[in-house]
Scaffold this active site. Structure first.
Site, PDB file in Angstrom:
ATOM      1  N   CYS A   1     -16.438  29.933  -7.329  1.00 13.75           N
ATOM      2  CA  CYS A   1     -17.636  29.933  -6.478  1.00 13.75           C
ATOM      3  C   CYS A   1     -17.446  29.001  -5.286  1.00 13.75           C
ATOM      4  O   CYS A   1     -16.597  28.100  -5.300  1.00 13.75           O
ATOM      5  CB  CYS A   1     -18.867  29.526  -7.288  1.00 13.75           C
ATOM      6  N   CYS A  55     -17.002  31.909 -12.615  1.00 15.16           N
ATOM      7  CA  CYS A  55     -16.216  30.910 -11.864  1.00 15.16           C
ATOM      8  C   CYS A  55     -15.272  30.190 -12.825  1.00 15.16           C
ATOM      9  O   CYS A  55     -15.689  29.757 -13.911  1.00 15.16           O
ATOM     10  CB  CYS A  55     -17.141  29.902 -11.190  1.00 15.16           C
ATOM     11  N   CYS A  85      13.691 -49.030   1.055  1.00 11.94           N
ATOM     12  CA  CYS A  85      14.004 -49.643  -0.237  1.00 11.94           C
ATOM     13  C   CYS A  85      14.554 -48.621  -1.216  1.00 11.94           C
ATOM     14  O   CYS A  85      14.149 -47.463  -1.227  1.00 11.94           O
ATOM     15  CB  CYS A  85      12.742 -50.278  -0.801  1.00 11.94           C
TER      16      CYS A  85
END
Length: 492
Positions: free
Chosen positions: A110, A88, A259
């Site tokens: 395989c 393989c 203010c």
């Protein structure tokens, strides 16, 4: 499915999963028959050329060998070696020949390694559709026949799913509907002018940019508008228009009291005058007290603050202009969403009740659904006219004035229709009325629907041509709008 204009021809097909699979199978069969090749090879060819049947034909008959090489199709099957035992190429274990398998190239592996190789590729994503032989020197394609042999059931389902999705996502003629959770796709006929598409899920979108349908506004304008709505630029404009930087730490400060004595937040705590930005210790009754600053007024007259004031004023004007258009854009979007909810309730609940109350079949009450659908679509168009207006050049005064006139007429006409379809209809939902009265209401609502549709049809045409009718033809369009208004008035 509904279109705003009567003249619109459907230039697309909405596909469900079964339709997509059938289209895919038909294309594979067509290539397999014409090229006298297997369905597995036909599928690989189509996948490589983005599911374009014509492209496969052209490339194959122009240079078959080059196509085979690019796709990974060998001219003929290479058989595995006849040796009794083979090694393989992945795990390097020795197995009997009958326990080994290969692609068309003949490289033996395989079954366990094939299963692992294919399973890993499938779990890595759609790239598995272009899988090649595990041998690093080989480019032979791995088709669905090998997947069917070695893949686990769950992996086979994933592979089939990827293959199905690739048919839509890699095909230039098809796209998925962009609505959340929608699984329909759209097959679009190119070169048909309008990009507006209405999916079977009821979502309307632009084929070109996949944003929601936005006629009469161009895709580029939509992209700019959406970016502007989500960008930080407007936040910065707001900060510039409504705050000033602390002279010491430079953090922006919003003035929330009358203010002029300002104290920066900790840890800075610097005290300064809001007007001239000088330290407050240098201020008092002699500089104008808490609500004025003689130093500022004097300096302003001398031109010291001209540039910063000019920038702040420009930012404020820009913010106010954007807010004007955005609020109206968003308001029409909200109205459209509400109209969609009302439409759904009418179709699922109220229409049946109305049918029973007035002893009329639901098919005879279609004029109500038509009116509500018209409201939904016109709200969408009207919404996008505000993005259109925002990007109209300020120096084109005549165009801007004409546009605002047309937009105002459209808004007034749509409000008449919306009120009739929403509020006046409620009377007939709540109680039975004489047939003549209901017939008069039908005539009025149907008339308003027709008038509004025609007006918005003209509006979209004019805006899509860039208001070219301004000038010699202006009176013609204004005449049409006035005529529509008069018809609406008679309907009422």
């Amino acid at each position: 499915m509904y279109h705003l204009f009567n003249f619109v021809q459907q230039h697309y097909t909405v596909l469900n999963e079964h339709d997509i699979r059938q289209h895919q199978e038909d294309d594979i069969s067509r290539i397999s028959a014409v090229l006298s090749t297997s369905r597995v090879h036909a599928c690989l060819l189509l996948r490589h050329y983005n599911w374009s049947v014509s492209k496969v034909h052209d490339e194959w008959f122009a240079d078959e060998e080059a196509v085979r090489k690019a796709v990974g199709l060998l001219g003929k099957q290479v058989e595995i070696s006849n040796a009794r035992e083979l090694t393989c190429g992945i795990c390097f274990e020795v197995y009997p020949r009958k326990a080994m398998s290969s692609a068309a190239c003949g490289h033996p592996f395989c079954s366990s390694c094939w299963r692992g190789y294919i399973g890993t590729a499938i779990n890595d994503g759609p790239g598995c559709l272009m899988l090649r032989c595990p041998d690093p020197t080989c480019s032979a394609a791995i088709g669905q026949d090998m997947i069917d042999i070695f893949a686990y059931c769950e992996d086979k389902k994933k592979y089939t799913h990827y293959l199905l999705r690739s048919y839509i996502e890699n095909n230039r003629k098809t796209k998925w509907c962009p609505a959340p959770g929608c699984e329909f796709a759209v097959d679009f006929a190119m070169g048909c002018g309008s990009y507006d598409v209405s999916c079977d899920c009821s979502h309307s979108f632009c084929w070109n940019c996949t944003e929601e349908a936005h006629r009469p506004v161009e895709c580029g304008t939509v992209a700019k508008w959406i970016l502007k709505n989500s960008a930080e630029s407007e936040n910065m404009n707001w900060i510039l228009a409504n705050s000033k930087p602390c002279p010491k730490c430079k953090r922006p400060i919003e003035k929330n009291q009358g203010c002029m004595h300002i104290t920066c937040t900790p840890p800075c705590k610097f005290e300064f005058c809001w007007l001239c930005l000088d330290p407050w210790l240098e201020h008092g009754e002699r500089t104008g007290g808490f609500y004025a600053c003689n130093r500022y007024e004097t300096a302003k007259q001398e031109g010291v603050y001209d540039e910063s004031e000019r920038r702040r004023e420009m930012a404020k004007n820009s913010l106010e202009r954007y807010t004007h258009y955005y609020e109206r854009w968003a308001t029409n979007q909200q109205s459209r969403q509400k109209a969609l909810v009302d439409l759904h309730n009418m179709q699922t609940k109220k229409l049946e009740k109305l049918s029973k109350t007035h002893c009329q079949p639901e098919s005879q009450l279609k004029f109500i659904i038509d009116a509500m659908l018209q409201v939904v679509e016109c709200r969408r168009v009207l919404k996008w006219t505000y993005a259109y207006g925002y990007y109209l050049p300020d120096h084109e005064h005549a165009k801007k004035q004409f546009f605002e006139y047309l937009q105002g007429e459209a808004e007034a006409g749509l409000e008449r229709l919306h009120q009739c379809a929403e509020k006046e209809l409620q009377v007939y939902l709540d109680a039975e009325v004489p047939m003549k009265e209901f017939t008069d209401f039908r005539r009025k609502l149907a008339g308003l629907t027709s008038v509004t549709r025609n007006y918005f049809e003209n509006l979209v045409r004019v805006l899509e041509t860039g208001l070219e009718d301004i000038g010699p033809n202006k009176e013609t369009i204004v005449g049409r709008t006035s005529s529509s208004k008069n018809v609406a008035g008679k309907s009422m």
